[in-house]
Design an enzyme around this catalytic site. Structure first.
Site, mmCIF file in Angstrom:
data_model
loop_
_atom_site.group_PDB
_atom_site.id
_atom_site.type_symbol
_atom_site.label_atom_id
_atom_site.label_comp_id
_atom_site.label_asym_id
_atom_site.label_seq_id
_atom_site.Cartn_x
_atom_site.Cartn_y
_atom_site.Cartn_z
ATOM 1 C CD GLU A 218 -5.835 54.084 30.114
ATOM 2 O OE1 GLU A 218 -5.301 54.320 31.210
ATOM 3 O OE2 GLU A 218 -5.475 54.629 29.052
ATOM 4 C CB CYS B 110 -2.963 54.442 35.614
ATOM 5 S SG CYS B 110 -3.285 53.769 33.971
ATOM 6 C CB CYS B 111 -6.868 50.847 35.116
ATOM 7 S SG CYS B 111 -6.558 51.609 33.505
ATOM 8 C CG HIS C 47 -3.153 59.572 26.413
ATOM 9 N ND1 HIS C 47 -3.775 59.745 27.631
ATOM 10 C CD2 HIS C 47 -2.462 58.415 26.506
ATOM 11 C CE1 HIS C 47 -3.458 58.727 28.431
ATOM 12 N NE2 HIS C 47 -2.664 57.906 27.767
ATOM 13 N N GLY D 220 2.645 67.492 30.642
ATOM 14 C CA GLY D 220 2.635 66.534 29.536
ATOM 15 C C GLY D 220 1.435 65.616 29.625
ATOM 16 C CG HIS D 221 -0.987 62.219 31.801
ATOM 17 N ND1 HIS D 221 -2.244 62.551 32.269
ATOM 18 C CD2 HIS D 221 -1.053 60.906 31.450
ATOM 19 C CE1 HIS D 221 -3.027 61.491 32.212
ATOM 20 N NE2 HIS D 221 -2.333 60.477 31.715
ATOM 21 C CD GLU E 248 -2.204 54.180 27.125
ATOM 22 O OE1 GLU E 248 -2.115 55.306 27.633
ATOM 23 O OE2 GLU E 248 -1.900 53.139 27.728
ATOM 24 C CB CYS F 209 -7.740 55.510 33.261
ATOM 25 S SG CYS F 209 -6.808 54.845 34.652
ATOM 26 C CG HIS G 168 3.740 61.600 33.225
ATOM 27 N ND1 HIS G 168 3.796 62.405 32.112
ATOM 28 C CD2 HIS G 168 3.278 60.392 32.786
ATOM 29 C CE1 HIS G 168 3.388 61.726 31.056
ATOM 30 N NE2 HIS G 168 3.072 60.497 31.424
#
Length: 647
Positions: A333, A413-414, A265, A187-188, A317, A335, A136
């Site tokens: 989620e 992250c959220c 995801h 990747g993300h 997720e 996010c 990431h």
């Protein structure tokens, strides 16, 4: 399809709203300082962050080891972005000075070649850019770019902007279409959004072109991440394996033009779709726009929870299959719902269709803010639509679905994502074209727009009333287009629109969810909108097996749920009548004070105490209470359901 409008910055809008002002004040006065303390490891009893200390170590200002997730930098980046927006809402010299100090640490941590990622600077410098699939670096870079752009726009200070431009230039020097370049992809997904933010702030085409490259490179070689893994011979998570990878997980299975279904995801996907819509509008790319519409329609029509929650599959997720929307095992989620706001906003810039604004509103009033406790100190990562004490958060298959909000997360992250959403709320309220001002959200505010200053006074979401006061800045004629929520039917006499007290025929002015009022405006012109907020029953498509025989209740944009705390437990024994009798009332005390609750004349089914019985249960009258979904889990662990069995 090119952008029809220009974006309105959050600094142009001052929120003054009974609902959202409290939310912003709580985030600014409580959440931002709390999260700053967490990022500095100064809050006992919550998961350690170490994010700021990681930068100090990378900058040579401190000694120690890297701690946290490989993407720990992103937590600090999102917090800084939220701080930037908060300074436009409520200037705070002390907070700004502390943020400047953190930015200086970040600047010192940056490597001479522009590289910036504390995990690899501190822990594994020899492995830079070798594991795009798991590590990431590009994701962290994208969030830092967003922070740099936001901080520059909010304060005019360009120190962090220079840092992220150097970082972006480093990335451009490594990745690209040329034979000598690395053909890697994130990747993300996230760097695509960050690069577009840099483009919009600086006007430098190279950033937009890099964002497009990352989007269009995805799916050209579905085995890229597998080949990368075999080449390096190691992996970050778990024991090294030569097994093939799930290429749908990060949407690498097909090019963005070929993808017909939202898979994998959910946050990765929605960040990618947001960037796709931004690039499509900026470049006038009809093909990319149509790809966005295809994916949007799949999500909204087959994969979206009634609350706006995104992602029904806890494994990865991820999006679940079409119509597969389990309630108690939902991932949803925080996010992902925030990312859906981003996607909806970008789609609105391409096409002024009220259906995008409706979804944006659904997300804002439900599955985004449900991620934060009402006092601002605890957070949900997962937002289920049903919770059962003793099962949720405890049993296999349900451990992700916590019944109460923790104070922090190892993967956090959220919480900072919510900070940047709530503090930037103003920029989602308006758009402006050469001849039209568009109002997307009924939130009390004053907006300084190019053609006019507009004050919006409203009691929404608890009452369907809004007054727009217009002070024009031009003598030329222009149009004010106001979004009308999908559930408002102007065929009903009680729903009315007026200009300076004179009734307007809204049916003739309504187009794709907006009423268009064109005139040469005068100071003091007032548009009044009024519509009673009725409690509405919603039924799920019959393909959604989990909701068969059930009903959900909405009032305005607010989705309601039922908690055991109000209803003597055993929610599955309650029934909502076919002929709904629901009375809204304002809660006058306790943690829910100020919220509109529903009192419902319903039934409870009472049966035998035996596990199985041939004696049918009997029906008894019962008073049933419903509360706004976003406010659940603020009174301890107890049952919760959104979908209730109907009589």
């Amino acid at each position: 399809m090119s952008k029809k409008v220009s974006e309105v910055g959050s600094s142009q809008v001052k929120i003054s709203d009974a609902f959202w002002s409290q939310m912003q004040e709580r985030v600014i006065d409580v959440v931002i300082p709390f999260q700053e303390n967490v990022l500095n490891d100064e809050v006992p009893g919550v998961a350690k962050s170490h994010a700021i200390e990681n930068f100090r170590i990378a900058a040579g200002l401190s000694q120690g080891e890297f701690y946290g997730m490989v993407f720990q930098d992103s937590d600090l980046a999102k917090w800084l972005e939220g701080v930037a927006y908060s300074l436009t809402v409520k200037p705070d010299a002390a907070l700004e000075a502390r943020a400047d100090g953190i930015i200086e640490i970040i600047r010192k941590a940056q490597q001479p070649d522009g590289y910036l990622d504390t995990y690899f600077i501190v822990k594994e410098p020899e492995h830079r850019w070798q594991n795009l699939h798991e590590c990431h670096e590009l994701y962290c870079a994208g969030h830092m770019m967003e922070a740099g752009a936001a901080y520059f726009e909010a304060t005019g200070k360009d120190s962090l902007l220079h840092v992220v431009e150097r970082l972006a230039d480093h990335i451009i020097g490594r990745f690209g279409p040329g034979e000598e370049m690395e053909h890697g992809i994130p990747g993300h997904q996230e760097v695509e959004i960050g690069l577009m933010k840099l483009y919009h702030v600086t006007g430098k085409e190279k950033y937009k072109e890099m964002a497009r490259h990352f989007l269009e490179e995805r799916g050209k070689n579905p085995d890229y991440f597998y080949e990368e893994k075999m080449k390096r011979g190691w992996q970050h998570w778990g024991q090294y394996s030569t097994e093939k990878l799930d290429v749908t997980y990060n949407q690498a299975h097909e090019t963005v033009y070929e993808q017909q279904e939202a898979v994998g995801h959910a946050v990765r996907a929605l960040y990618m779709y947001t960037a796709m819509a931004d690039v499509a509008g900026t470049d006038g790319d009809e093909r990319l726009y149509q790809a966005c519409k295809t994916l949007w329609n799949n999500i909204v029509n087959q994969k979206l929870y009634i609350t706006g929650g995104i992602g029904g599959n806890p494994e990865g997720e991820a999006f679940s299959g079409n119509y597969e929307l389990p309630n108690d095992m939902a991932y949803a989620e925080t996010c992902a719902s925030i990312a859906m706001v981003f996607f909806a906003h970008r789609m609105l810039e391409l096409e002024m269709d009220g259906s995008y604004a409706d979804i944006m509103e659904r997300e804002l009033y439900n599955s985004t803010i449900s991620g934060m406790q009402l006092d601002g100190k605890k957070y949900f990562y997962v937002n289920p639509l049903e919770s059962e004490p003793g099962v949720s958060g405890k049993l296999f298959g349900y451990r992700h679905s916590l019944p109460v909000r923790p104070g922090w997360y190892a993967c956090a992250c959220c919480p900072p994502n919510l900070v940047r959403l709530v503090t930037s709320l103003g920029k989602y309220c308006w758009s402006e074209s050469d001849s039209v001002i568009y109002s997307h959200l009924m939130i009390g505010q004053t907006a300084e727009l190019e053609k006019a200053e507009i004050m919006l006074e409203t009691t929404y979401p608890w009452e369907g009333k809004a007054v727009y006061s217009v002070v024009p800045k031009t003598e030329a004629e222009f149009t004010l287009a106001i979004h009308i929520p999908y559930y408002v039917d102007f065929e009903k006499e009680e729903n009315c629109l007026s200009l300076n007290g004179e009734a307007l025929d809204a049916r003739k002015l309504l187009k794709k969810g907006y009423v268009y009022i064109t005139r040469k405006w005068s100071a003091g012109d007032r548009i009044s909108l009024q519509f009673p907020l009725e409690v509405r029953k919603v039924y799920a498509n019959q393909h959604v097996r989990e909701d068969a025989g059930c009903v959900a209740l909405l009032r305005g944009p607010v989705v309601y749920c039922f908690e055991g705390a109000d209803n003597d437990g055993l929610l599955q024994s309650l029934r909502i009548p076919r002929e709904l009798r629901a009375i809204p009332y304002t809660c006058e005390e306790g943690i829910l004070k100020g919220n509109v609750l529903l009192s419902i004349e319903g039934y409870r089914v009472v049966g035998s105490e035996k596990l199985y019985s041939e004696i049918p249960p009997v029906k008894e009258a019962a008073k049933i209470t419903a509360i706004p979904y976003y406010a659940w889990a603020n009174r301890g662990e107890n049952q919760m359901r959104v979908w209730m069995l109907e009589e």
